[in-house]
Design a protein around this motif. Structure first.
Motif, PDB file in Angstrom:
ATOM      1  N   SER A  71       1.015  13.755   9.647  1.00 14.56           N
ATOM      2  CA  SER A  71       0.185  13.897   8.447  1.00 14.56           C
ATOM      3  C   SER A  71       1.119  14.063   7.262  1.00 14.56           C
ATOM      4  CB  SER A  71      -0.742  15.109   8.585  1.00 14.56           C
ATOM      5  OG  SER A  71       0.011  16.309   8.525  1.00 14.56           O
ATOM      6  N   ASN A  72       0.584  14.539   6.156  1.00 16.86           N
ATOM      7  CA  ASN A  72       1.417  14.774   4.972  1.00 16.86           C
ATOM      8  C   ASN A  72       1.959  16.202   4.938  1.00 16.86           C
ATOM      9  OD1 ASN A  72      -1.086  15.965   4.433  1.00 16.86           O
ATOM     10  ND2 ASN A  72      -0.891  15.631   2.240  1.00 16.86           N
ATOM     11  N   GLN A  73       1.901  16.894   6.075  1.00 14.36           N
ATOM     12  CA  GLN A  73       2.390  18.266   6.138  1.00 14.36           C
ATOM     13  C   GLN A  73       3.445  18.412   7.229  1.00 14.36           C
ATOM     14  OE1 GLN A  73      -1.262  20.561   6.641  1.00 14.36           O
ATOM     15  NE2 GLN A  73      -1.196  21.044   4.462  1.00 14.36           N
ATOM     16  N   LEU A  74       4.355  19.350   6.981  1.00 19.35           N
ATOM     17  CA  LEU A  74       5.382  19.679   7.963  1.00 19.35           C
ATOM     18  C   LEU A  74       5.567  21.187   7.964  1.00 19.35           C
ATOM     19  CD1 LEU A  74       7.734  18.716   9.878  1.00 19.35           C
ATOM     20  CD2 LEU A  74       9.199  18.900   7.865  1.00 19.35           C
ATOM     21  N   VAL A  75       5.623  21.769   9.149  1.00 16.53           N
ATOM     22  CA  VAL A  75       5.928  23.198   9.278  1.00 16.53           C
ATOM     23  C   VAL A  75       7.392  23.302   9.685  1.00 16.53           C
ATOM     24  CG1 VAL A  75       5.428  25.351  10.482  1.00 16.53           C
ATOM     25  CG2 VAL A  75       3.564  23.799   9.904  1.00 16.53           C
ATOM     26  N   ASN A 125       2.280  14.977  -1.408  1.00 21.15           N
ATOM     27  CA  ASN A 125       1.068  14.451  -2.044  1.00 21.15           C
ATOM     28  C   ASN A 125       0.832  12.989  -1.714  1.00 21.15           C
ATOM     29  OD1 ASN A 125       3.083  13.213  -3.564  1.00 21.15           O
ATOM     30  ND2 ASN A 125       1.800  13.162  -5.387  1.00 21.15           N
ATOM     31  N   THR A 126       0.872  12.619  -0.490  1.00 17.74           N
ATOM     32  CA  THR A 126       0.671  11.229  -0.128  1.00 17.74           C
ATOM     33  C   THR A 126      -0.514  11.079   0.821  1.00 17.74           C
ATOM     34  OG1 THR A 126       1.689   9.293   0.868  1.00 17.74           O
ATOM     35  CG2 THR A 126       2.529  11.415   1.572  1.00 17.74           C
ATOM     36  N   PRO A 127      -1.708  11.091   0.304  1.00 16.72           N
ATOM     37  CA  PRO A 127      -2.899  11.098   1.158  1.00 16.72           C
ATOM     38  C   PRO A 127      -3.128   9.817   1.935  1.00 16.72           C
ATOM     39  CG  PRO A 127      -3.523  10.809  -1.124  1.00 16.72           C
ATOM     40  CD  PRO A 127      -2.050  11.084  -1.112  1.00 16.72           C
ATOM     41  N   THR A 128      -2.501   8.712   1.535  1.00 14.09           N
ATOM     42  CA  THR A 128      -2.746   7.454   2.232  1.00 14.09           C
ATOM     43  C   THR A 128      -1.844   7.278   3.440  1.00 14.09           C
ATOM     44  OG1 THR A 128      -1.181   6.292   0.832  1.00 14.09           O
ATOM     45  CG2 THR A 128      -3.480   6.301   0.115  1.00 14.09           C
ATOM     46  N   TYR A 143      14.683  13.672   1.695  1.00 12.27           N
ATOM     47  CA  TYR A 143      13.868  12.474   1.878  1.00 12.27           C
ATOM     48  C   TYR A 143      12.550  12.883   2.497  1.00 12.27           C
ATOM     49  CZ  TYR A 143      12.093   8.117   3.751  1.00 12.27           C
ATOM     50  OH  TYR A 143      11.285   7.043   4.033  1.00 12.27           O
ATOM     51  N   VAL A 144      11.488  12.323   1.982  1.00 14.90           N
ATOM     52  CA  VAL A 144      10.187  12.418   2.627  1.00 14.90           C
ATOM     53  C   VAL A 144       9.434  11.146   2.278  1.00 14.90           C
ATOM     54  CG1 VAL A 144       9.160  13.768   0.733  1.00 14.90           C
ATOM     55  CG2 VAL A 144       8.068  13.757   2.965  1.00 14.90           C
ATOM     56  N   GLY A 145       8.987  10.429   3.290  1.00  7.85           N
ATOM     57  CA  GLY A 145       8.276   9.187   3.026  1.00  7.85           C
ATOM     58  C   GLY A 145       7.828   8.510   4.295  1.00  7.85           C
ATOM     59  N   ALA A 146       6.955   7.546   4.114  1.00  8.39           N
ATOM     60  CA  ALA A 146       6.476   6.736   5.218  1.00  8.39           C
ATOM     61  C   ALA A 146       7.463   5.597   5.445  1.00  8.39           C
ATOM     62  CB  ALA A 146       5.091   6.186   4.902  1.00  8.39           C
ATOM     63  N   TYR A 147       7.430   5.011   6.618  1.00  9.11           N
ATOM     64  CA  TYR A 147       8.310   3.901   6.941  1.00  9.11           C
ATOM     65  C   TYR A 147       8.140   2.781   5.915  1.00  9.11           C
ATOM     66  CZ  TYR A 147      10.484   0.066   9.399  1.00  9.11           C
ATOM     67  OH  TYR A 147      11.281  -0.997   9.730  1.00  9.11           O
ATOM     68  N   GLY A 148       9.236   2.344   5.352  1.00  8.71           N
ATOM     69  CA  GLY A 148       9.195   1.260   4.379  1.00  8.71           C
ATOM     70  C   GLY A 148       8.764   1.672   2.988  1.00  8.71           C
ATOM     71  N   SER A 159       0.821  -1.212   0.000  1.00  4.43           N
ATOM     72  CA  SER A 159       0.000   0.000   0.000  1.00  4.43           C
ATOM     73  C   SER A 159       0.856   1.264   0.000  1.00  4.43           C
ATOM     74  CB  SER A 159      -0.931   0.006   1.212  1.00  4.43           C
ATOM     75  OG  SER A 159      -0.158  -0.004   2.396  1.00  4.43           O
ATOM     76  N   CYS A 160       2.113   1.116  -0.336  1.00  2.00           N
ATOM     77  CA  CYS A 160       3.025   2.246  -0.344  1.00  2.00           C
ATOM     78  C   CYS A 160       2.681   3.200  -1.488  1.00  2.00           C
ATOM     79  CB  CYS A 160       4.454   1.737  -0.519  1.00  2.00           C
ATOM     80  SG  CYS A 160       5.664   3.016  -0.736  1.00  2.00           S
ATOM     81  N   VAL A 161       2.526   4.463  -1.151  1.00  2.45           N
ATOM     82  CA  VAL A 161       2.315   5.499  -2.158  1.00  2.45           C
ATOM     83  C   VAL A 161       3.455   6.496  -1.993  1.00  2.45           C
ATOM     84  CG1 VAL A 161       0.787   7.306  -3.011  1.00  2.45           C
ATOM     85  CG2 VAL A 161      -0.184   5.209  -2.068  1.00  2.45           C
ATOM     86  N   PRO A 162       4.500   6.423  -2.836  1.00  2.00           N
ATOM     87  CA  PRO A 162       5.627   7.333  -2.663  1.00  2.00           C
ATOM     88  C   PRO A 162       5.259   8.775  -2.982  1.00  2.00           C
ATOM     89  CG  PRO A 162       5.918   6.005  -4.639  1.00  2.00           C
ATOM     90  CD  PRO A 162       4.672   5.512  -3.965  1.00  2.00           C
ATOM     91  N   VAL A 163       5.984   9.670  -2.365  1.00  2.01           N
ATOM     92  CA  VAL A 163       5.778  11.100  -2.601  1.00  2.01           C
ATOM     93  C   VAL A 163       6.353  11.451  -3.965  1.00  2.01           C
ATOM     94  CG1 VAL A 163       6.394  13.415  -1.841  1.00  2.01           C
ATOM     95  CG2 VAL A 163       5.817  11.662  -0.157  1.00  2.01           C
ATOM     96  N   GLU A 164       5.522  12.025  -4.813  1.00  2.22           N
ATOM     97  CA  GLU A 164       5.964  12.431  -6.139  1.00  2.22           C
ATOM     98  C   GLU A 164       5.856  13.934  -6.371  1.00  2.22           C
ATOM     99  OE1 GLU A 164       4.023  10.116  -9.125  1.00  2.22           O
ATOM    100  OE2 GLU A 164       4.836   8.243  -8.363  1.00  2.22           O
ATOM    101  N   GLN A 165       5.064  14.609  -5.566  1.00  6.81           N
ATOM    102  CA  GLN A 165       4.891  16.050  -5.688  1.00  6.81           C
ATOM    103  C   GLN A 165       4.948  16.665  -4.293  1.00  6.81           C
ATOM    104  OE1 GLN A 165       4.707  17.725  -8.558  1.00  6.81           O
ATOM    105  NE2 GLN A 165       4.734  15.842  -9.748  1.00  6.81           N
TER     106      GLN A 165
END
Length: 137
Positions: free
Chosen positions: A81-85, A49-52, A101-106, A24-30
């Motif tokens: 979430s998909n945001q960082l300040v 842009n990783t809503p999942t 780098y920006v991504g979920a574990y794995g 179910s990995c959705v890599p960040v592309e934008q």
């Protein structure tokens, strides 16, 4: 005995032979940055842009000039979430911010992003996407 039989049926039904494993990995592309005037008091909002994804890990590269040629000390952060300040202590000191780098574990992160600070004609300081490229190609 019925419980044992039910557990055996569930175990058999969920075995690797019968259930296809899904990634179910959705890599960040934008990635986007807030288009509001940056006034130095509320940080800089980055949105991937990783809503999942429930949360993301980030490796930020604050750069002293817009060429990005010199070394940097990375800033590591996690978000729920998909945001960082990004804190003002980083944003105010550096004219260019790289996202190494920006991504979920794995979940792989193959795209590098960079944003640069510019003062527009209306004297408003804004951040703009400067680079977006696939790493290692």
């Amino acid at each position: 005995m019925k419980k044992i039989l039910a557990l055996a049926v569930v175990a058999w039904a969920c075995s690797d032979k019968n259930v296809e494993k899904r990634d179910s990995c959705v890599p960040v592309e934008q990635m986007t940055v807030s288009s509001d005037c940056y006034d130095g008091t509320g940080g800089l909002l980055l949105t991937a842009n990783t809503p999942t994804s429930i949360g993301l890990d980030w490796a930020i590269a604050p750069l002293k000039d817009t060429s990005g040629a010199q070394t940097y000390v990375p800033y590591y952060a996690s978000s729920t979430s998909n945001q960082l300040v990004l804190p003002d202590s980083i944003v105010q000191k550096y004219p260019k911010i790289g996202v190494m780098y920006v991504g979920a574990y794995g979940c792989p992160s193959d795209i590098y992003f960079s944003f640069v600070r510019r003062v527009d004609k209306d004297s408003c300081t804004r951040w703009y996407l400067q680079e977006r490229f696939v790493k290692h190609e």
